[in-house]
Design an enzyme around this catalytic site. Structure first.
Site, PDB file in Angstrom:
ATOM      1  N   VAL A   1      15.707 -28.109 -11.790  1.00 34.62           N
ATOM      2  CA  VAL A   1      15.710 -29.820 -10.992  1.00 34.62           C
ATOM      3  C   VAL A   1      14.554 -30.057 -12.006  1.00 34.62           C
ATOM      4  CG1 VAL A   1      16.436 -31.162  -9.444  1.00 34.62           C
ATOM      5  CG2 VAL A   1      16.907 -29.034  -9.554  1.00 34.62           C
TER       6      VAL A   1
ATOM      7  N   ARG B   1       2.938 -21.416 -10.392  1.00 32.28           N
ATOM      8  CA  ARG B   1       2.564 -20.273 -10.995  1.00 32.28           C
ATOM      9  C   ARG B   1       2.056 -21.365 -12.412  1.00 32.28           C
ATOM     10  NH1 ARG B   1       7.431 -16.303 -10.918  1.00 32.28           N
ATOM     11  NH2 ARG B   1       8.192 -18.453 -10.768  1.00 32.28           N
TER      12      ARG B   1
ATOM     13  N   LYS C   1      18.719 -28.959   0.471  1.00 33.36           N
ATOM     14  CA  LYS C   1      19.942 -29.540   1.485  1.00 33.36           C
ATOM     15  C   LYS C   1      19.856 -27.566   3.353  1.00 33.36           C
ATOM     16  CE  LYS C   1      21.512 -26.616  -1.596  1.00 33.36           C
ATOM     17  NZ  LYS C   1      21.704 -26.489  -3.184  1.00 33.36           N
TER      18      LYS C   1
ATOM     19  N   GLY D   1      25.128 -31.813  -5.908  1.00 39.45           N
ATOM     20  CA  GLY D   1      24.988 -32.111  -7.521  1.00 39.45           C
ATOM     21  C   GLY D   1      24.834 -33.888  -7.846  1.00 39.45           C
TER      22      GLY D   1
ATOM     23  N   ILE E   1      26.815 -35.186  -7.777  1.00 38.40           N
ATOM     24  CA  ILE E   1      28.207 -36.386  -7.668  1.00 38.40           C
ATOM     25  C   ILE E   1      27.584 -37.843  -6.326  1.00 38.40           C
ATOM     26  CG2 ILE E   1      30.922 -36.553  -6.447  1.00 38.40           C
ATOM     27  CD1 ILE E   1      30.593 -33.136  -7.400  1.00 38.40           C
TER      28      ILE E   1
ATOM     29  N   GLY F   1      25.659 -16.576 -15.437  1.00 38.00           N
ATOM     30  CA  GLY F   1      24.417 -17.342 -14.075  1.00 38.00           C
ATOM     31  C   GLY F   1      24.777 -17.742 -13.495  1.00 38.00           C
TER      32      GLY F   1
ATOM     33  N   GLU G   1      23.581 -16.077  -8.392  1.00 36.51           N
ATOM     34  CA  GLU G   1      22.479 -15.556  -8.099  1.00 36.51           C
ATOM     35  C   GLU G   1      22.450 -14.223  -8.153  1.00 36.51           C
ATOM     36  OE1 GLU G   1      19.088 -17.530  -7.510  1.00 36.51           O
ATOM     37  OE2 GLU G   1      19.878 -19.290  -7.444  1.00 36.51           O
TER      38      GLU G   1
ATOM     39  N   ASP H   1      25.112 -22.095   2.111  1.00 34.89           N
ATOM     40  CA  ASP H   1      25.312 -23.037   1.419  1.00 34.89           C
ATOM     41  C   ASP H   1      26.013 -23.860   1.215  1.00 34.89           C
ATOM     42  OD1 ASP H   1      23.406 -24.281  -1.402  1.00 34.89           O
ATOM     43  OD2 ASP H   1      25.445 -24.794  -1.398  1.00 34.89           O
TER      44      ASP H   1
ATOM     45  N   LYS I   1      25.460 -28.256   3.638  1.00 28.93           N
ATOM     46  CA  LYS I   1      26.103 -29.351   2.954  1.00 28.93           C
ATOM     47  C   LYS I   1      26.890 -29.976   3.913  1.00 28.93           C
ATOM     48  CE  LYS I   1      24.945 -27.654  -1.467  1.00 28.93           C
ATOM     49  NZ  LYS I   1      25.995 -27.296  -3.098  1.00 28.93           N
TER      50      LYS I   1
HETATM   51  N1  LIG Z   1      19.346 -25.558  -8.956  1.00 25.34           N
HETATM   52  C1  LIG Z   1      20.554 -26.687  -8.795  1.00 25.34           C
HETATM   53  O1  LIG Z   1      21.132 -26.688  -9.468  1.00 25.34           O
HETATM   54  C2  LIG Z   1      20.229 -27.219  -7.304  1.00 25.34           C
HETATM   55  C3  LIG Z   1      22.002 -28.129  -7.187  1.00 25.34           C
HETATM   56  C4  LIG Z   1      21.091 -29.200  -6.418  1.00 25.34           C
HETATM   57  C5  LIG Z   1      20.078 -28.688  -5.444  1.00 25.34           C
HETATM   58  N2  LIG Z   1      19.246 -27.851  -5.249  1.00 25.34           N
HETATM   59  C6  LIG Z   1      18.066 -28.034  -4.702  1.00 25.34           C
HETATM   60  O2  LIG Z   1      16.839 -28.285  -5.594  1.00 25.34           O
HETATM   61  C7  LIG Z   1      15.417 -27.902  -5.010  1.00 25.34           C
HETATM   62  C8  LIG Z   1      15.284 -26.998  -6.260  1.00 25.34           C
HETATM   63  O3  LIG Z   1      16.285 -25.945  -7.393  1.00 25.34           O
HETATM   64  P1  LIG Z   1      15.929 -25.546  -8.446  1.00 25.34           P
HETATM   65  O4  LIG Z   1      16.711 -24.537  -8.819  1.00 25.34           O
HETATM   66  O5  LIG Z   1      15.450 -26.144  -9.204  1.00 25.34           O
HETATM   67  O6  LIG Z   1      14.304 -24.296  -7.804  1.00 25.34           O
HETATM   68  P2  LIG Z   1      13.292 -23.349  -9.032  1.00 25.34           P
HETATM   69  O7  LIG Z   1      13.702 -23.915 -10.101  1.00 25.34           O
HETATM   70  O8  LIG Z   1      13.359 -21.701  -8.413  1.00 25.34           O
HETATM   71  O9  LIG Z   1      12.394 -23.979  -9.407  1.00 25.34           O
HETATM   72  C9  LIG Z   1      11.010 -23.800  -7.688  1.00 25.34           C
HETATM   73  C10 LIG Z   1       9.974 -25.054  -7.929  1.00 25.34           C
HETATM   74  O10 LIG Z   1       9.405 -24.922  -6.867  1.00 25.34           O
HETATM   75  C11 LIG Z   1       7.795 -24.455  -7.128  1.00 25.34           C
HETATM   76  N3  LIG Z   1       7.291 -23.031  -5.711  1.00 25.34           N
HETATM   77  C12 LIG Z   1       7.840 -22.562  -5.098  1.00 25.34           C
HETATM   78  N4  LIG Z   1       7.456 -22.080  -4.242  1.00 25.34           N
HETATM   79  C13 LIG Z   1       6.526 -22.952  -3.846  1.00 25.34           C
HETATM   80  C14 LIG Z   1       5.448 -23.040  -3.483  1.00 25.34           C
HETATM   81  N5  LIG Z   1       4.762 -22.338  -2.535  1.00 25.34           N
HETATM   82  N6  LIG Z   1       3.772 -24.341  -3.529  1.00 25.34           N
HETATM   83  C15 LIG Z   1       4.301 -24.841  -4.756  1.00 25.34           C
HETATM   84  N7  LIG Z   1       5.263 -24.743  -5.943  1.00 25.34           N
HETATM   85  C16 LIG Z   1       6.100 -23.576  -5.437  1.00 25.34           C
HETATM   86  C17 LIG Z   1       8.165 -22.724  -8.224  1.00 25.34           C
HETATM   87  O11 LIG Z   1       6.827 -22.833  -9.074  1.00 25.34           O
HETATM   88  P3  LIG Z   1       7.027 -22.257 -10.198  1.00 25.34           P
HETATM   89  O12 LIG Z   1       7.227 -23.205 -10.909  1.00 25.34           O
HETATM   90  O13 LIG Z   1       5.396 -22.217 -10.375  1.00 25.34           O
HETATM   91  O14 LIG Z   1       7.348 -20.781  -9.906  1.00 25.34           O
HETATM   92  C18 LIG Z   1       9.510 -24.291  -9.249  1.00 25.34           C
HETATM   93  O15 LIG Z   1       8.698 -24.640  -9.784  1.00 25.34           O
HETATM   94  C19 LIG Z   1      16.294 -26.797  -3.905  1.00 25.34           C
HETATM   95  O16 LIG Z   1      15.760 -27.211  -2.726  1.00 25.34           O
HETATM   96  C20 LIG Z   1      17.986 -26.709  -4.445  1.00 25.34           C
HETATM   97  O17 LIG Z   1      18.365 -26.143  -3.203  1.00 25.34           O
HETATM   98  C21 LIG Z   1      19.094 -27.313  -7.178  1.00 25.34           C
END
Ligand SMILES: NC(=O)c1ccc[n+]([C@@H]2O[C@H](COP(=O)([O-])OP(=O)(O)OC[C@H]3O[C@@H](n4cnc5c(N)ncnc54)[C@H](OP(=O)(O)O)[C@@H]3O)[C@@H](O)[C@H]2O)c1
Length: 459
Positions: A30, A62, A118, A147, A149, A200, A203, A214, A218
């Protein structure tokens, strides 16, 4: 990273062309899209907000994975969120700790927060809302449910003058993909999950999705907003889809239904209370939610004056979720420019959460029974004893019974009972009693039937 450009107290944020300065926590699926959109749409965003929106820091785990962010990067999220030159914190890391601590620090320091988290909101939204209230900061979280919506803002603002009766929907794309593919191909749960993982949509560890957690987070957020009451994830009755079989899907079809994992938030009377629950349920094939297939999300809202409303779209994914984050960021930035605040959390109603046992539901019970005279009367008696009224019964025996291995061996029949509405506890007690009867070889499945404001399910 420098802390150049820290603000003095006299300097009005965003006014006279000064930029709104944004710190991001996380830059993954995101966050990466949020950064891209912030950069690509910088000119339009500045025009819409009335001031430039400038990214001043990004915290990740990272940094070597994000070379394109250069000097903006830090691994010290705690220092970033309290920097004097930061106006807004956008959090897209996820999880409870350490994110809760960072967001509380940010809010206490007067920084507005936009989050997609969430899990944190459903567990401890109250602490975040209190911190925002005491410092006068904004807390926005549209991306945390469904997301792209637009759903939370309509509940919180557009419907603020109405009385919401029910919010029910498909808020988890992974489980909807699995159930849709089971329905389309007749696949087993395990095969459909394998396919979802390969493509994909699931998970490697799918439990947050398939066990319903999840969706429960919500549901807690939706119920809190819809009913002006604090509802947490722990208040939500939660069942996942692992037990849904191809036989259940076929049984639903025979009844003119489909099976969906629903998040249901209802205001129920006598006493005035709210119910929040997540489980797989049969819904009429003619209901608008039944047509929502694959990874899409949809939420059906019923309000006293507005009537029925449906919100539909992409419930996950980098760009769709980033769209909701950006919408919140623009709202927060506009508030800063005009010197105001968005709507505060509203929990004045403080309604009790109804225990699941007293929630009125309907059941579809599939039994493997002995194929002999008097069975139907005994089964009906078990329902009557708990005060549960039967709406329809269908019995099949011999070759037409789609017999299980056990039923072939014992000359058995399949009996399907659909009930009228009764308290969940009475239905559960009936099923327990049925399981103990010697004419019942097994309770094959128990599914709830939800009509969601429509007539049409058999019985
Ligand atoms: N993905 C979706 O479709 C989606 C939809 C709705 C809501 N969300 C919500 O959006 C949020 C993010 O989701 P995502 O899918 O984008 O997650 P993601 O791809 O796993 O990305 C997580 C990010 O957080 C960073 N991170 C993790 N632990 C950290 C720490 N201790 N200190 C600093 N940075 C840290 C990671 O760093 P690195 O890059 O260095 O690893 C990465 O950049 C979550 O709350 C999720 O529930 C996601």
């Amino acid at each position: 990273m420098s802390e150049a450009g820290g603000r003095t107290q006299a300097e009005p944020v965003g006014r006279g062309g000064t930029a709104i300065r944004v710190a991001m926590l996380g830059c993954g699926t995101v966050g990466g899209e949020v950064v891209r959109l912030l950069r690509e749409q910088a000119v339009d965003l500045a025009a819409r907000v009335g001031a430039p929106v400038e990214l001043v820091g990004v915290a990740v785990r990272r940094p070597h994975r994000h070379p394109e962010l250069g000097e903006l990067l830090t691994t010290d999220a705690s220092a970033l969120v309290t920097r004097s030159d930061v106006d807004v914190v956008v959090e897209v890391i996820g999880g409870i700790e350490p994110v809760r601590t960072w967001l509380l620090e940010a809010l206490k320091a007067g920084k507005s927060v936009v989050t997609a988290n969430k899990a944190l909101l459903a567990e401890d939204g109250a602490a975040l809302a209190e911190a925002a209230d005491s410092s006068g900061a904004d807390l926005y979280y549209e991306a945390s449910v469904a997301g792209a919506i637009p759903l939370l803002r309509p509940l919180r603002e557009s419907l603020a003058g109405d009385r919401i009766k029910r919010v029910a929907g498909i808020v988890n794309g992974t489980t909807n993909f699995i159930l849709s593919s089971m329905a389309a191909s007749g696949a087993s749960y395990a095969d459909a999950l394998d396919e979802a993982t390969r493509l994909g949509y699931a998970e490697a560890d799918p439990s947050a999705d398939v066990d319903g957690y999840d969706a429960a987070s919500k549901a807690a957020i939706l119920a809190s907003l819809a009913f002006h009451t604090r509802v947490t994830a722990a208040d939500v009755h939660c069942e996942g889809i692992r037990a849904v079989s191809a036989t259940d899907i076929a049984a639903a079809r025979r009844l003119g239904c489909v099976i969906k994992l629903l998040a249901i938030c209802e205001r129920t009377g006598d006493p005035d209370s709210v119910s929040a629950r997540v489980y797989p349920a049969m819904i009429p094939a003619a209901h608008p939610l039944a047509a929502v297939d694959g990874a899409f999300n949809a939420v059906f809202v019923e309000a006293e004056a507005a009537g029925q409303l449906m919100f539909y779209g992409q419930g996950a994914g980098g760009a769709p979720t980033a769209s909701a984050v950006l919408g919140d960021l623009v709202a927060v930035a506009r508030n800063l420019v005009v010197g105001g605040r968005g709507p505060r959390e509203s929990t004045y109603a403080s309604l009790p959460v109804r225990p699941m046992g007293s929630v009125p539901t309907r059941y579809h019970v599939s039994l493997d029974v002995a194929d002999r005279a008097g069975v139907l009367a005994t089964i009906s008696g078990a329902f009557a004893k708990q005060g549960v009224s039967i709406a329809a019964v269908r019995q099949t025996s011999g070759d037409s019974a789609e017999p299980t291995v056990r039923s072939q061996a014992r000359s058995a029949a399949r009996l399907v009972v659909v009930t009228h509405v009764a308290p969940e506890a009475a239905l559960a007690a009936t099923v327990d009693e049925l399981a103990g009867l010697d004419i019942v070889n097994g309770v094959e499945s128990v599914l709830r039937v939800e009509e969601l404001g429509r007539k049409g399910v058999a019985g």
